[in-house]
Design a protein around this motif. Sequence first.
Motif, PDB file in Angstrom:
ATOM      1  N   SER A1462       0.835  -1.204   0.000  1.00 46.24           N
ATOM      2  CA  SER A1462       0.000   0.000   0.000  1.00 46.24           C
ATOM      3  C   SER A1462       0.859   1.240   0.000  1.00 46.24           C
ATOM      4  O   SER A1462       0.508   2.266   0.576  1.00 46.24           O
ATOM      5  CB  SER A1462      -0.913   0.001   1.239  1.00 46.24           C
ATOM      6  OG  SER A1462      -1.772  -1.121   1.203  1.00 46.24           O
ATOM      7  N   LEU A1463       2.035   1.156  -0.639  1.00 45.73           N
ATOM      8  CA  LEU A1463       2.946   2.291  -0.728  1.00 45.73           C
ATOM      9  C   LEU A1463       2.679   3.044  -2.029  1.00 45.73           C
ATOM     10  O   LEU A1463       2.639   2.459  -3.103  1.00 45.73           O
ATOM     11  CB  LEU A1463       4.399   1.796  -0.700  1.00 45.73           C
ATOM     12  CG  LEU A1463       5.467   2.876  -0.886  1.00 45.73           C
ATOM     13  CD1 LEU A1463       5.461   3.852   0.288  1.00 45.73           C
ATOM     14  CD2 LEU A1463       6.844   2.244  -1.044  1.00 45.73           C
ATOM     15  N   ILE A1464       2.476   4.378  -1.893  1.00 43.11           N
ATOM     16  CA  ILE A1464       2.323   5.254  -3.056  1.00 43.11           C
ATOM     17  C   ILE A1464       3.570   6.110  -3.157  1.00 43.11           C
ATOM     18  O   ILE A1464       3.963   6.759  -2.179  1.00 43.11           O
ATOM     19  CB  ILE A1464       1.060   6.126  -2.939  1.00 43.11           C
ATOM     20  CG1 ILE A1464      -0.191   5.245  -2.938  1.00 43.11           C
ATOM     21  CG2 ILE A1464       0.987   7.137  -4.070  1.00 43.11           C
ATOM     22  CD1 ILE A1464      -1.481   6.019  -2.768  1.00 43.11           C
ATOM     23  N   LEU A1465       4.192   6.121  -4.339  1.00 40.02           N
ATOM     24  CA  LEU A1465       5.395   6.922  -4.555  1.00 40.02           C
ATOM     25  C   LEU A1465       5.010   8.136  -5.392  1.00 40.02           C
ATOM     26  O   LEU A1465       4.551   8.011  -6.524  1.00 40.02           O
ATOM     27  CB  LEU A1465       6.466   6.094  -5.271  1.00 40.02           C
ATOM     28  CG  LEU A1465       7.814   6.804  -5.487  1.00 40.02           C
ATOM     29  CD1 LEU A1465       8.493   7.082  -4.151  1.00 40.02           C
ATOM     30  CD2 LEU A1465       8.731   5.973  -6.384  1.00 40.02           C
ATOM     31  N   GLY A1487       6.836  -3.853  -5.770  1.00 44.73           N
ATOM     32  CA  GLY A1487       5.406  -3.917  -5.483  1.00 44.73           C
ATOM     33  C   GLY A1487       4.769  -2.644  -5.003  1.00 44.73           C
ATOM     34  O   GLY A1487       3.787  -2.688  -4.232  1.00 44.73           O
ATOM     35  N   VAL A1488       5.282  -1.494  -5.430  1.00 48.40           N
ATOM     36  CA  VAL A1488       4.630  -0.221  -5.085  1.00 48.40           C
ATOM     37  C   VAL A1488       3.242  -0.197  -5.723  1.00 48.40           C
ATOM     38  O   VAL A1488       3.068  -0.599  -6.871  1.00 48.40           O
ATOM     39  CB  VAL A1488       5.494   0.963  -5.584  1.00 48.40           C
ATOM     40  CG1 VAL A1488       4.753   2.276  -5.427  1.00 48.40           C
ATOM     41  CG2 VAL A1488       6.818   0.997  -4.833  1.00 48.40           C
ATOM     42  N   SER A1489       2.251   0.258  -4.982  1.00 51.07           N
ATOM     43  CA  SER A1489       0.877   0.197  -5.471  1.00 51.07           C
ATOM     44  C   SER A1489       0.593   1.236  -6.548  1.00 51.07           C
ATOM     45  O   SER A1489      -0.242   1.025  -7.435  1.00 51.07           O
ATOM     46  CB  SER A1489      -0.116   0.373  -4.325  1.00 51.07           C
ATOM     47  OG  SER A1489       0.063   1.649  -3.715  1.00 51.07           O
ATOM     48  N   LYS A1490       1.291   2.390  -6.508  1.00 50.00           N
ATOM     49  CA  LYS A1490       1.014   3.425  -7.503  1.00 50.00           C
ATOM     50  C   LYS A1490       2.211   4.362  -7.588  1.00 50.00           C
ATOM     51  O   LYS A1490       2.860   4.655  -6.578  1.00 50.00           O
ATOM     52  CB  LYS A1490      -0.236   4.219  -7.117  1.00 50.00           C
ATOM     53  CG  LYS A1490      -0.674   5.244  -8.180  1.00 50.00           C
ATOM     54  CD  LYS A1490      -1.706   6.202  -7.621  1.00 50.00           C
ATOM     55  CE  LYS A1490      -2.964   5.466  -7.197  1.00 50.00           C
ATOM     56  NZ  LYS A1490      -3.990   6.432  -6.710  1.00 50.00           N
ATOM     57  N   LEU A1561       2.477   7.212   1.967  1.00 49.98           N
ATOM     58  CA  LEU A1561       2.714   7.969   0.731  1.00 49.98           C
ATOM     59  C   LEU A1561       4.101   8.572   0.850  1.00 49.98           C
ATOM     60  O   LEU A1561       4.384   9.321   1.795  1.00 49.98           O
ATOM     61  CB  LEU A1561       1.665   9.062   0.551  1.00 49.98           C
ATOM     62  CG  LEU A1561       1.774   9.887  -0.730  1.00 49.98           C
ATOM     63  CD1 LEU A1561       0.378  10.301  -1.215  1.00 49.98           C
ATOM     64  CD2 LEU A1561       2.620  11.132  -0.538  1.00 49.98           C
ATOM     65  N   LEU A1562       4.963   8.258  -0.105  1.00 51.19           N
ATOM     66  CA  LEU A1562       6.348   8.695  -0.082  1.00 51.19           C
ATOM     67  C   LEU A1562       6.527   9.798  -1.114  1.00 51.19           C
ATOM     68  O   LEU A1562       6.318   9.597  -2.301  1.00 51.19           O
ATOM     69  CB  LEU A1562       7.275   7.514  -0.399  1.00 51.19           C
ATOM     70  CG  LEU A1562       8.753   7.663  -0.039  1.00 51.19           C
ATOM     71  CD1 LEU A1562       8.911   7.859   1.460  1.00 51.19           C
ATOM     72  CD2 LEU A1562       9.505   6.406  -0.484  1.00 51.19           C
TER      73      LEU A1562
END
Length: 1617
Positions: A1462-1465, A1487-1490, A1561-1562
């Motif tokens: 569930s990581l958003i970059l 496997g970043v989600s978006k 969110l990164l």
Amino acid sequence: MASKIFHILSKTTALSIHDILQGVTSNVITAWEKTEGQYDRLDKSTILEMVDVLCEVLSGISSDAPKEEELQCIVDNVCFAMLPSIEGAVFGSQSQHLGLDSQLYQSVCQLLSLCIVIKTARHDPDCVSARLQSECINAFSAYKEETYLISGGTGAQITFDKHLSIHTAMTIINNVFDRQANLGSLNSEWIQTCFDSVLSIIETSQTNVCTRLTGVILPKILQTEPNLQNMRCNQVWKIICAIHKHNAKEINTNVFIALCGLVNYFLPYGSTQQDTQDFSIGSRIEFWIMVQSGLVHTDPLARKQSLFLLKRAVDLFSSLGCDVEVKGEDDLNFLFSWKMKKSKQLLGVWADFFLLYETLQEVQVHVVKPVMPRLSKLIKAATTNQGDAPLLHSSWLTVIFQRSFVHETKTVVEWGVSEFLQLDLTKCPIMNQGGVQFVLDSVLEVLHEEGLFVRQPGTPIGICPSIVTDFKMFLQGCVKVLPAPIVKAFLHDLLERVCNKTCGPVALAFTMEALSELPRIPAWDQQSIKSIREFLGTGLIAFDTAYRSIIQQFLLTSTLNLLDTSAISMQHFSSFLSALSNKECLERGKTTWNQVCEWILVNKDANLFHSEGTSLQTLLSEDIVELLQEASSTENLDLPSLDEAERVARAVLIVVDAHQVAIEKGNQLFTLPPDHATSVLASILQPISDVLCRVSSHVYLSQSKADRALQLLQVLLKELQPESSLFASKEDTTKKHLEELMLHCTGEVLIYITRKLLSHHILQTRDMTRLHFYLSTLDSIYTFWYPRLSDRTSRSYQQVSASLRNTKEELSKATLNMLNDDKIQMTSIEMQGKIVICSKILLWLCTLSSSSSGTTSSLFSPKSMKLSSLLSIQAIPIKTLPPPQNGTVVSSQDWGRIQSQLLQCKWSCICLVLETRLNDVNESEDIDLLNILEMSVMDLQLVSGSDALPMIQCATMVTQQVVSSNSEICVDVIEASWCIVQDKWRSLDFWPVYKAFVKLTFQNCFLQPGTESNLTETINKYKEKIFELGNGRHGMVNILMSHICTTWADMLVSSEGGALQVVTGVTEHRELLLDACLFGSICNKGARMMTEVAAYFLTLDQLAVIKDHLLARGNKDSGVVRATVVNFLLKLGTSHREDLITYLCNFVIALLQKDQENAPVKKPYIINSMIHRKKQRAWQTALMLMSYIHEDVSERLYDMVMTYLVAENQTSVRYLMEWVLIKLLHKFPVLHSKLWEDLHVLFDTNKGNICPLLIVASHLAAIQPTTELKEAFYMKAIPIVMPWSLAQPQSLRTHGQLALYKLWKDCSDQGLTKVLTAFPAVTACMQFTQNHSTLMRLKEKIDQYFFAIHFHPVEDYSIETIFYTLPAMSYVVEEELLPPSVFEHESKRFWCESDIPLMLYNARTTLEQHRLAQVQYNTKASSNTMELELLEKDVQKKITPSKDIPGLEGLVEKEQTSDKGSLILVASLIDKPTNLGGLCRTSEIFGVSKLVLGSYRYVEDKQFTNLSVTAEKWLPVEEVKPNDLRKYLETMRHDGYTLVGVEQTANSKNLTEYCFPERTLLLLGNERAGIPVDLIQLLDTCVEIPQLGIVRSLNVHVSGALLIWEYTRQRLLNTTR
């Protein structure tokens, strides 16, 4: 947003559910109508919100069901109205980021699915739910019909009332089955209909459709009714099996898609063999056959899917805890088995299989090579040991071999082929387990790749390729291990594949050779003979003569060994023999002919020669009778085909010769009564004798029968025509018996042919064919009789002689009368035809007169023909002539061929007349040579190919006489001849026409100075053209230079005048010889391989009969050009003419100047480049001519060589330059002082490389003629060389030490104690180097410099060293090496008798020994053999990053196949495409989600895609502009995300101490400015990366990657715990 709107609306008490539905529906309809059907004008975001509201309303209804009319309005006026436009936008777009279009499409489909499952008051077939269900089924039916028609099906097309596409129907059905709670409202019959509809389109559906059907929809259908699950799984399995069986040759990839999509039902974890609740296909043979076929499929995705299934099956059976055996019906061995006692061994075997298979998918050789030895473990596992069943079925080996055969790298292909062919078939049962078909399908296919037979570096020319040796042994092993019936079928099918497969000559020759070495096995039948005949008729046309001969020789031997004599008749056998070429293979008296005779004797009792009890003699006689009867039964105007006559004639002769061989051995092939007066040949040929003895007097004899008898006679005479060496020591009884037969029929035959020739009309092509036949038969008769009439005085022979004389007189009189008639009118087609006949007869008479001997030759002479009459013959267009009187239709095509033949005969006759008259001074003055040339130019424009040869030959004779008076006409005839050459560029006529052109254009009279400028320009133009074209067309320059050099060489020894012409010619055309010295065609590996393979075949005794054909191949090699010119230049030198010696001196200087013109200026060049090759050739030629240098040019030449030497960067060229300088200094000692002076000057000025001069000095000392001169030179050289051995630059110091070592060593070997005593320090150092053990490595290193230590400039001065040994030791590419045999073959007599200043072969063996040692070292260093330790060492393995089922990524349920977090970059602030591309790749891998970008345009950027390597296709990408970033961050925080920035701030946390929340969110900052302050204030925290170095920041891509990995690491750690 929709849920919020619905929540607000539902709280409004004034609005009911029906009001909301009607209101929202009305708004959507109004908005759509305003666009007037133009989708681009639609406010998509508003419509999307309203459609979502409708979905929320329908999904939230519990009690108050909507009205049927409301649903009807939603379906018709909302969904069906907009759906076509939305589908066009979604499925017609190539973009990966559809945004609102895709969302709107999903919402509309969701709305339709809700209309299906919603419960209304109506349940009749016309309700909305039922209608939509029917629409979905109709979509499947329509799609099935469409794909059936596209795939080539036929039948009536069914029209459906279709509103839904197949994709929309699948989406709706998927949504319906997702709503498990509402399925009770669905009819189970409709579920079954959906199931049946899915099954009906699996076979023909497109890949994406099949993937969704089997990976998404079918699993959900199977889950709906658990009690029917096993039954439905079985139905699906049967469909899959039927598809696989129906597409056995080209496997349908939908099979593997379906298996992977349903893998959890077909290969369920946790099931056992006894468990009846689960349906499993793992124990079914069909499944394993499908997997094997998929592993070798051409589609990469199918291979991945099959590998996934195989891994799944192995994992499943390893966890079952019980034994598993999968066996076919006809196979005693298990295709797959799992024994719990051997579980550990089996896991190891399959691990090796998976590693090897997956590695073979890689292209890089360095990845594949270390894994190759693992194959030996698989082979061992598939081998039977002491009665134990093998761990692995051998068919799995074929999977590995098949993948290696199609690998992109040649090294891997060679390894795979070699490993397969080297299998021990006595232990590995691969041939009895499907290997036969694998050999026929795959092994033969890869063996047709001729690159496998390329000679390996270091392997001597003439050695059989190792793969060929392995193939021979493999075939012989197959014959031993396979049962007899299978062997016969295998060899039969093998021949069919070879004959029907198109492949190159080298592969075909080696295949036939392998077959020829098999033992005697009766395997080939009538069908085999038919295939061989078709193959010989069409398969060898494009090959050159040498390879046609090789293939036919081996094919003959193979057929004799493998022919089943009980399955064929004499006619079949004779048809095979007649298909073999006379000149190329089966010539009477040659080894192959005797081989067939011996075979007939060995098999004389076979059914082949005794069909139904009939004797062989009777069979042949009946064959002749049948042939004659067949001809007489059909009166055809066309000449009977010659094939049957050739078959019968060759059979008769070979059987009669076999009978003669049997008699010589004290046996006999035929059983004849004691009183049998006639010979066997006369007895067999009795039917033809009866016809020929009355062929001219038999009134009712049909023409076709007479012609058939003549055909048999002609073929017999031609087969007997060559005088074989076999009969040199004994009488040819067959010829003798045929002679006795001919005594009785020759007169009749001659009368018949004469009558036919003089009454013949030529109106069509078939008439010309018959004319050729009669003349050919006549020529065969004369050729047969002339040698036999000189000493025969009997009446019969006198009658034959008279008949021959009378026939010749009659033909010559009739034809001359017509052609010499000045009043002849060529105004009709019939007259033109008669002229063709007369000219053909005259040409034959002239040829016969020039070739025959005896009294008959004086009966006709070319002088009898009037040249004016011949010149008056013209080709007339058919349109200008009246039609034939007999009504025959003459086509333009037929007439064109007739006219071409007319001109060919005309000029052939003119050639013969000119040959006799030009040599007669009295008659030559009356010939109008200019007119002849003008007419030849005109007629050359009307013919092509070989028909133009006599015109070019005439022009060659005439131009010698007119070149001084009219050069323009000479230019015209040359230009016209070149047009003929170009016209036949790709024809078999090219080489004869080109040779004639060369003889015409490059005559000595044209090459002399003083020739008109236009002619000189023309000659130079075509010289340049030939050299240019010769780079690609091997042999063109060879023919040119061979002609010129041979012409000049002959003139050189003919007379003083001829020698003077040679001097002027070579001086005028020095540039031509210079170009030839530097010539070398562009490397053609295929042509070189064919030449080298021909050299191997030349060593085989069984191919000795075609030795001339094999030798002819080498004459087209480009190296022959240089050999020809080198030999010619040496001939000029050995003439000892002062003017030619002076010419050679100037030639060497011009050659070196030309070399420097081609060299790059102040720029090094690489080894084996074209520049390097030309320099190599130039200096080789110069070195070869150093013995002819005059003293007056020595100093100039020294300065040139010195200038070039110190600037040269390639070792091989530098060696030659050093050798040239040594030869020059050795011949002219006065130049020694210049050498020492140049050494000091170069050191002081630093303008060149001094190292070569040190080596030159060391060599020069050893070759001084006397001891006194040697001592003096050493005393001078050692003090000069010694300081350089201590110089600081390593290269200079090394060469100084080498030179000093050689000087000392030579002094020691020659016993020059005076020198050694004078330099005690040098002696002490060198002795220490030689004797001290710690310096042995230095001694070995010095020993490797062969040119300084082992080379001798005088004793090694030979063609072999200059052109072969020295370049080979200098790593010059092999095609540049010229062995001395090339020079010797080109001019053998010259090298045997002439006084040449250098040897052909090297007398010393020292250099050759070092060359062979170097080859062995290099071969060992570059060997592909793997050490055994690699089997246990770790190797590189490319992993599959995704855990998804291949082909079903993103379609199967998320919890089963997806592992994204569930990581958003957020990278909206980054503006460099390279950084964004790298981040995209890193995000997808972990496997970043978006991934959020500032603009979609980055995704299309080339720099982005170079770094991302398609990662954007598998990763969700969203666009957020930098100006909208603040709003986006606030929204994400509202949705529960923790906002983390990557930045160094006052309160930033260390990365090693921070624990990432699940929903993170990164945010990454800009490359230069970082994260703006206003955005930092919005973040929950900032994280910084701890640093240990001085540089204060990392690249943003690297920083992002570190944080992504840390997030992933923490998740993996939590999962493990």
